[in-house]
Write a protein that holds these residues in place. Structure first.
Motif, PDB file in Angstrom:
ATOM      1  N   ASN A  37       0.854  -1.187   0.000  1.00 34.76           N
ATOM      2  CA  ASN A  37       0.000   0.000   0.000  1.00 34.76           C
ATOM      3  C   ASN A  37       0.892   1.240   0.000  1.00 34.76           C
ATOM      4  OD1 ASN A  37      -1.805   2.057   0.495  1.00 34.76           O
ATOM      5  ND2 ASN A  37      -2.042   1.548   2.665  1.00 34.76           N
ATOM      6  N   CYS A  40       0.686   4.348   2.443  1.00 35.54           N
ATOM      7  CA  CYS A  40       1.077   4.316   3.851  1.00 35.54           C
ATOM      8  C   CYS A  40       2.407   3.585   4.045  1.00 35.54           C
ATOM      9  CB  CYS A  40      -0.048   3.624   4.619  1.00 35.54           C
ATOM     10  SG  CYS A  40       0.126   3.552   6.388  1.00 35.54           S
ATOM     11  N   ASP A  42       2.610   0.235   3.823  1.00 36.04           N
ATOM     12  CA  ASP A  42       2.335  -1.095   4.395  1.00 36.04           C
ATOM     13  C   ASP A  42       2.689  -2.187   3.393  1.00 36.04           C
ATOM     14  OD1 ASP A  42       0.985   0.281   6.505  1.00 36.04           O
ATOM     15  OD2 ASP A  42      -0.798   0.381   5.236  1.00 36.04           O
ATOM     16  N   CYS A  65       1.522  -0.075   9.358  1.00 36.47           N
ATOM     17  CA  CYS A  65       0.769   0.567  10.433  1.00 36.47           C
ATOM     18  C   CYS A  65      -0.085  -0.457  11.181  1.00 36.47           C
ATOM     19  CB  CYS A  65      -0.101   1.679   9.866  1.00 36.47           C
ATOM     20  SG  CYS A  65      -1.471   1.091   8.867  1.00 36.47           S
ATOM     21  N   SER A  68      -3.047  -1.980   9.216  1.00 44.10           N
ATOM     22  CA  SER A  68      -2.723  -2.998   8.202  1.00 44.10           C
ATOM     23  C   SER A  68      -2.408  -4.335   8.857  1.00 44.10           C
ATOM     24  CB  SER A  68      -1.558  -2.532   7.324  1.00 44.10           C
ATOM     25  OG  SER A  68      -0.329  -2.525   8.040  1.00 44.10           O
ATOM     26  N   ARG A 126      -7.314   5.736   5.397  1.00 42.75           N
ATOM     27  CA  ARG A 126      -6.785   4.495   5.962  1.00 42.75           C
ATOM     28  C   ARG A 126      -7.481   3.255   5.432  1.00 42.75           C
ATOM     29  NH1 ARG A 126      -3.838   5.828  10.317  1.00 42.75           N
ATOM     30  NH2 ARG A 126      -2.603   4.040   9.699  1.00 42.75           N
ATOM     31  N   CYS A 129      -5.294   0.672   3.965  1.00 43.60           N
ATOM     32  CA  CYS A 129      -4.526  -0.071   4.979  1.00 43.60           C
ATOM     33  C   CYS A 129      -5.309  -1.326   5.398  1.00 43.60           C
ATOM     34  CB  CYS A 129      -4.277   0.787   6.212  1.00 43.60           C
ATOM     35  SG  CYS A 129      -3.399   2.327   5.887  1.00 43.60           S
TER      36      CYS A 129
END
Ligand code: ZN
Length: 144
Positions: A37, A40, A42, A65, A68, A126, A129
Motif C-alpha cells: 500500500n 502508507c 504497508d 501501520c 494494516s 486508511r 490499509c
C-alpha cells in the motif's frame, strides 16, 4: 458511530497489532501473494494452505501501520477453515463493508473483530490499509 464504539474498535485494532494471530511464514503452502500500500508504506505477504476442505491454514508476514497488521490478523482468524468459496464470499463482503457507499446497518456484533475494521470507514485515507491484506489473500487463493 458513537465514541464508545470507536474506542472499542481502537482497542481491538491495537490488540491485534500487538499480538497478531497466525503471523509468520507457512511451510508448506499452496499459494502466496504480496501486497503493498504505497499510500502508507504497508507491506504484507499472505500464505495459504488449501486442502480438500478449503483453507486449512493461513498466515501472514506484515510490516506497516497498526491497521494494516490488525486487518491481516483479523483476516486470518475469519478465513481459517472456510471453504475457498466461502473465503471468496467473505473477502467480497468485507470489501463492501469497508468501501460500500452505505454505512453498514447490519448488527455489527455478529461480525466480532471484523466490526473493528468497519470503524476504519471514518478515516478514508486508511481504508487501503485495511483492505490490503484481503486483496492479497484473494490473489493467494487458487483461481476459481
Ligand atoms: Zn497503513
Amino acid at each position: 458511530m458513537d465514541d464508545h464504539l470507536t474506542e472499542l474498535y481502537q482497542d481491538i485494532i491495537l490488540e491485534h497489532n500487538r499480538n497478531p494471530r497466525n503471523e509468520g511464514e507457512l511451510d508448506p503452502f499452496s499459494g502466496s501473494a504480496e501486497g503493498f500500500n504505497p499510500l502508507c508504506g504497508d507491506k504484507v505477504t499472505v500464505y495459504v494452505r488449501e486442502g480438500e476442505g478449503g483453507v486449512d491454514e493461513i498466515a501472514f508476514v506484515g510490516e506497516g501501520c497498526a491497521i494494516s497488521r490488525a486487518s491481516a490478523s483479523i483476516m486470518t482468524k475469519a478465513i481459517k477453515g472456510l471453504s475457498v468459496e466461502d473465503a471468496r464470499a467473505r473477502i467480497r463482503s468485507v470489501h463492501e463493508l469497508l468501501t460500500g457507499e452505505q454505512e453498514p446497518e447490519a448488527d455489527l456484533t455478529v461480525l466480532g473483530d471484523l466490526a473493528a475494521l468497519v470503524g476504519v470507514r471514518r478515516f478514508p485515507a486508511r481504508v487501503k490499509c485495511a483492505t490490503m491484506a484481503w486483496h492479497t489473500l484473494e490473489a493467494a487463493l487458487r483461481p476459481e
